[in-house]
Design a protein around this motif. Structure first.
Motif, PDB file in Angstrom:
ATOM      1  N   ALA A   1       0.833  -1.216   0.000  1.00  0.00           N
ATOM      2  CA  ALA A   1       0.000   0.000   0.000  1.00  0.00           C
ATOM      3  C   ALA A   1       0.864   1.260   0.000  1.00  0.00           C
ATOM      4  CB  ALA A   1      -0.942  -0.005   1.203  1.00  0.00           C
ATOM      5  N   ARG A   2       1.946   1.243   0.771  1.00  0.00           N
ATOM      6  CA  ARG A   2       2.833   2.421   0.817  1.00  0.00           C
ATOM      7  C   ARG A   2       3.355   2.749  -0.589  1.00  0.00           C
ATOM      8  NH1 ARG A   2       3.637   3.574   6.087  1.00  0.00           N
ATOM      9  NH2 ARG A   2       3.712   1.818   7.554  1.00  0.00           N
ATOM     10  N   GLN A   3       3.680   1.695  -1.354  1.00  0.00           N
ATOM     11  CA  GLN A   3       4.245   1.922  -2.694  1.00  0.00           C
ATOM     12  C   GLN A   3       3.164   2.386  -3.674  1.00  0.00           C
ATOM     13  OE1 GLN A   3       7.421  -1.196  -3.750  1.00  0.00           O
ATOM     14  NE2 GLN A   3       6.447  -2.118  -1.956  1.00  0.00           N
ATOM     15  N   VAL A   4       1.951   1.856  -3.515  1.00  0.00           N
ATOM     16  CA  VAL A   4       0.838   2.278  -4.385  1.00  0.00           C
ATOM     17  C   VAL A   4       0.497   3.744  -4.109  1.00  0.00           C
ATOM     18  CG1 VAL A   4      -1.645   1.962  -4.821  1.00  0.00           C
ATOM     19  CG2 VAL A   4      -0.133  -0.042  -4.671  1.00  0.00           C
ATOM     20  N   ILE A   5       0.460   4.115  -2.820  1.00  0.00           N
ATOM     21  CA  ILE A   5       0.147   5.497  -2.419  1.00  0.00           C
ATOM     22  C   ILE A   5       1.249   6.446  -2.926  1.00  0.00           C
ATOM     23  CG2 ILE A   5      -0.034   7.023  -0.397  1.00  0.00           C
ATOM     24  CD1 ILE A   5      -1.308   4.393   1.009  1.00  0.00           C
ATOM     25  N   LYS A   6       2.506   5.985  -2.839  1.00  0.00           N
ATOM     26  CA  LYS A   6       3.632   6.814  -3.298  1.00  0.00           C
ATOM     27  C   LYS A   6       3.548   7.004  -4.815  1.00  0.00           C
ATOM     28  CE  LYS A   6       8.543   7.459  -2.367  1.00  0.00           C
ATOM     29  NZ  LYS A   6       8.252   8.921  -2.265  1.00  0.00           N
ATOM     30  N   TRP A   7       3.211   5.906  -5.542  1.00  0.00           N
ATOM     31  CA  TRP A   7       3.120   5.990  -7.000  1.00  0.00           C
ATOM     32  C   TRP A   7       2.071   7.011  -7.424  1.00  0.00           C
ATOM     33  CZ3 TRP A   7       6.479   3.056 -10.047  1.00  0.00           C
ATOM     34  CH2 TRP A   7       6.281   3.144 -11.428  1.00  0.00           C
ATOM     35  N   SER A   8       1.007   7.106  -6.604  1.00  0.00           N
ATOM     36  CA  SER A   8      -0.082   8.040  -6.936  1.00  0.00           C
ATOM     37  C   SER A   8       0.291   9.481  -6.568  1.00  0.00           C
ATOM     38  CB  SER A   8      -1.367   7.624  -6.216  1.00  0.00           C
ATOM     39  OG  SER A   8      -1.188   7.767  -4.833  1.00  0.00           O
ATOM     40  N   GLY A   9       1.376   9.662  -5.793  1.00  0.00           N
ATOM     41  CA  GLY A   9       1.840  11.003  -5.438  1.00  0.00           C
ATOM     42  C   GLY A   9       1.065  11.634  -4.295  1.00  0.00           C
ATOM     43  N   LEU A  10       0.367  10.788  -3.516  1.00  0.00           N
ATOM     44  CA  LEU A  10      -0.504  11.305  -2.450  1.00  0.00           C
ATOM     45  C   LEU A  10       0.036  11.064  -1.055  1.00  0.00           C
ATOM     46  CD1 LEU A  10      -3.845  10.137  -4.088  1.00  0.00           C
ATOM     47  CD2 LEU A  10      -3.166  12.512  -3.735  1.00  0.00           C
ATOM     48  N   GLU A  11       1.331  10.744  -0.956  1.00  0.00           N
ATOM     49  CA  GLU A  11       1.871  10.378   0.363  1.00  0.00           C
ATOM     50  C   GLU A  11       1.753  11.504   1.378  1.00  0.00           C
ATOM     51  OE1 GLU A  11       3.464  10.389  -2.444  1.00  0.00           O
ATOM     52  OE2 GLU A  11       5.447  11.301  -2.307  1.00  0.00           O
ATOM     53  N   ASP A  12       1.688  12.770   0.925  1.00  0.00           N
ATOM     54  CA  ASP A  12       1.578  13.881   1.884  1.00  0.00           C
ATOM     55  C   ASP A  12       0.197  13.959   2.527  1.00  0.00           C
ATOM     56  OD1 ASP A  12       3.662  16.140  -0.117  1.00  0.00           O
ATOM     57  OD2 ASP A  12       4.120  14.397   1.161  1.00  0.00           O
ATOM     58  N   LYS A  13      -0.789  13.276   1.912  1.00  0.00           N
ATOM     59  CA  LYS A  13      -2.153  13.339   2.455  1.00  0.00           C
ATOM     60  C   LYS A  13      -2.528  12.064   3.212  1.00  0.00           C
ATOM     61  CE  LYS A  13      -3.891  16.293  -1.268  1.00  0.00           C
ATOM     62  NZ  LYS A  13      -4.039  17.516  -0.463  1.00  0.00           N
ATOM     63  N   VAL A  14      -1.562  11.120   3.303  1.00  0.00           N
ATOM     64  CA  VAL A  14      -1.869   9.810   3.886  1.00  0.00           C
ATOM     65  C   VAL A  14      -0.925   9.484   5.028  1.00  0.00           C
ATOM     66  CG1 VAL A  14      -2.036   7.324   3.428  1.00  0.00           C
ATOM     67  CG2 VAL A  14      -2.759   8.960   1.677  1.00  0.00           C
ATOM     68  N   GLN A  15      -1.506   8.941   6.116  1.00  0.00           N
ATOM     69  CA  GLN A  15      -0.703   8.437   7.242  1.00  0.00           C
ATOM     70  C   GLN A  15      -1.088   6.966   7.384  1.00  0.00           C
ATOM     71  OE1 GLN A  15       1.047  10.658   9.339  1.00  0.00           O
ATOM     72  NE2 GLN A  15       1.353   9.559  11.259  1.00  0.00           N
ATOM     73  N   LEU A  16      -0.203   6.068   6.954  1.00  0.00           N
ATOM     74  CA  LEU A  16      -0.504   4.638   7.059  1.00  0.00           C
ATOM     75  C   LEU A  16       0.053   4.116   8.371  1.00  0.00           C
ATOM     76  CD1 LEU A  16      -0.192   1.976   4.225  1.00  0.00           C
ATOM     77  CD2 LEU A  16       0.095   1.440   6.630  1.00  0.00           C
ATOM     78  N   VAL A  17      -0.793   3.530   9.214  1.00  0.00           N
ATOM     79  CA  VAL A  17      -0.391   3.014  10.528  1.00  0.00           C
ATOM     80  C   VAL A  17      -0.558   1.499  10.503  1.00  0.00           C
ATOM     81  CG1 VAL A  17      -0.891   3.065  13.011  1.00  0.00           C
ATOM     82  CG2 VAL A  17      -1.168   5.146  11.621  1.00  0.00           C
ATOM     83  N   GLU A  18       0.500   0.784  10.871  1.00  0.00           N
ATOM     84  CA  GLU A  18       0.417  -0.681  10.915  1.00  0.00           C
ATOM     85  C   GLU A  18      -0.018  -1.106  12.310  1.00  0.00           C
ATOM     86  OE1 GLU A  18       4.274  -1.306   8.068  1.00  0.00           O
ATOM     87  OE2 GLU A  18       3.663  -3.009   9.307  1.00  0.00           O
ATOM     88  N   GLY A  19      -1.120  -1.823  12.364  1.00  0.00           N
ATOM     89  CA  GLY A  19      -1.598  -2.308  13.653  1.00  0.00           C
ATOM     90  C   GLY A  19      -3.061  -2.678  13.572  1.00  0.00           C
ATOM     91  N   ALA A  20      -3.541  -3.335  14.630  1.00  0.00           N
ATOM     92  CA  ALA A  20      -4.945  -3.727  14.691  1.00  0.00           C
ATOM     93  C   ALA A  20      -5.772  -2.539  15.163  1.00  0.00           C
ATOM     94  CB  ALA A  20      -5.109  -4.907  15.639  1.00  0.00           C
ATOM     95  N   SER A  21      -6.967  -2.408  14.582  1.00  0.00           N
ATOM     96  CA  SER A  21      -7.828  -1.250  14.895  1.00  0.00           C
ATOM     97  C   SER A  21      -8.066  -1.123  16.395  1.00  0.00           C
ATOM     98  CB  SER A  21      -9.147  -1.391  14.152  1.00  0.00           C
ATOM     99  OG  SER A  21      -9.685  -2.697  14.347  1.00  0.00           O
ATOM    100  N   GLY A  22      -8.344  -2.256  17.032  1.00  0.00           N
ATOM    101  CA  GLY A  22      -8.659  -2.233  18.461  1.00  0.00           C
ATOM    102  C   GLY A  22      -7.519  -1.706  19.306  1.00  0.00           C
TER     103      GLY A  22
END
Ligand SMILES: Nc1ncnc2c1ncn2CCCCCNC(=O)c1cc(-c2ccc(F)cc2)cc(O)c1O
Ligand SMILES: [Mg+2]
Length: 215
Positions: A99-120
């Motif tokens: 996902a990080r690479q797909v988001i980077k390819w789209s050029g939107l990394e400045d608008k996205v904060q990807l957090v690895e972990g369980a929602s709970g």
């Protein structure tokens, strides 16, 4: 097979999409998943409904539960004005890496904060770690049996306030019966079902939009 499905999706993006062009990333993933290999992205049909809700809400802070390959993350982030952002939670580190690479390819990394972990585990830390007051929009697309407990957790943590919109994928297929029952019967939510189809198929599915009315 040597590569994973998410890796093959990333390859399709790198082959077919233009760096910095989110729409071409979306088109490349939809083409691959419709003509090569099905995958659990929200897809183009439900994705158009997602787009219309994002445009209607014009959110400043968005929470996405369940990133997968970042397809819906890109759909949401491409519609956000400068200063707005989407925090997306992904449990699976392999999915997160793609996902990080797909988001980077789209050029939107400045608008996205990807957090690895369980929602709970992550939701209780949202205010402290990310300085979030409340979310304007929450897109639920993770474990279907987590939709209800995580909605209650978001309420308890004060991350849902009057006017917050919850948009839930897969309320028919695979289905989230306990969540649907809750938002449709609670006096504190105004719910609407957008009938559609399971991504890339003819099976019924849909999105449930629920507006929090306050306490
Ligand atoms: N941060 C977090 N916290 C908790 N769980 C987390 C998480 N991050 C990830 N997960 C774990 C979610 C794993 C994927 C969830 N999505 C799904 O399971 C899903 C399945 C289908 C489907 C439909 C018909 C079929 F025949 C087969 C599959 C379609 C969809 O659109 C789906 O979104
Ligand atoms: Mg889904």
């Amino acid at each position: 097979t040597r590569t994973s499905r998410p890796q093959r999706i990333l390859k399709a993006v790198q082959r077919k999409a233009t760096v910095g062009d989110p729409q071409s990333v979306i088109t490349a993933i939809d083409h691959f998943c419709r003509h090569r290999e099905w995958a659990m992205n929200v897809g183009d049909e439900k994705g158009s409904i997602l787009d219309s809700v994002v445009n209607e809400v014009s959110p400043v802070t968005v929470l996405e539960l369940g990133t997968y390959c970042g397809y819906s993350t890109v759909r949401i982030a491409r519609l956000l004005p400068p200063g707005a952002c989407v925090i997306t939670l992904e449990f699976n580190p392999d999915y997160a890496a793609i996902a990080r690479q797909v988001i980077k390819w789209s050029g939107l990394e400045d608008k996205v904060q990807l957090v690895e972990g369980a929602s709970g585990d992550c939701i209780p830390w949202m205010k402290e770690h990310f300085g979030v007051q409340a979310f304007d929009l929450v897109f639920l697309d993770h474990w279907k049996e987590r939709y209800l407990p995580d909605t209650k957790l978001l309420e308890e943590c004060g991350l849902i306030q009057k006017g917050t919109v919850l948009l839930a994928d897969n309320v028919i297929c695979p289905g989230t019966p306990d969540y649907l029952e809750y938002v449709r019967n609670s006096p504190r939510y105004n719910s609407h079902y957008y009938r559609s189809h399971l991504e890339y198929t003819k099976a019924e599915d849909g999105l449930e939009k629920s507006v929090f009315l306050g306490y």
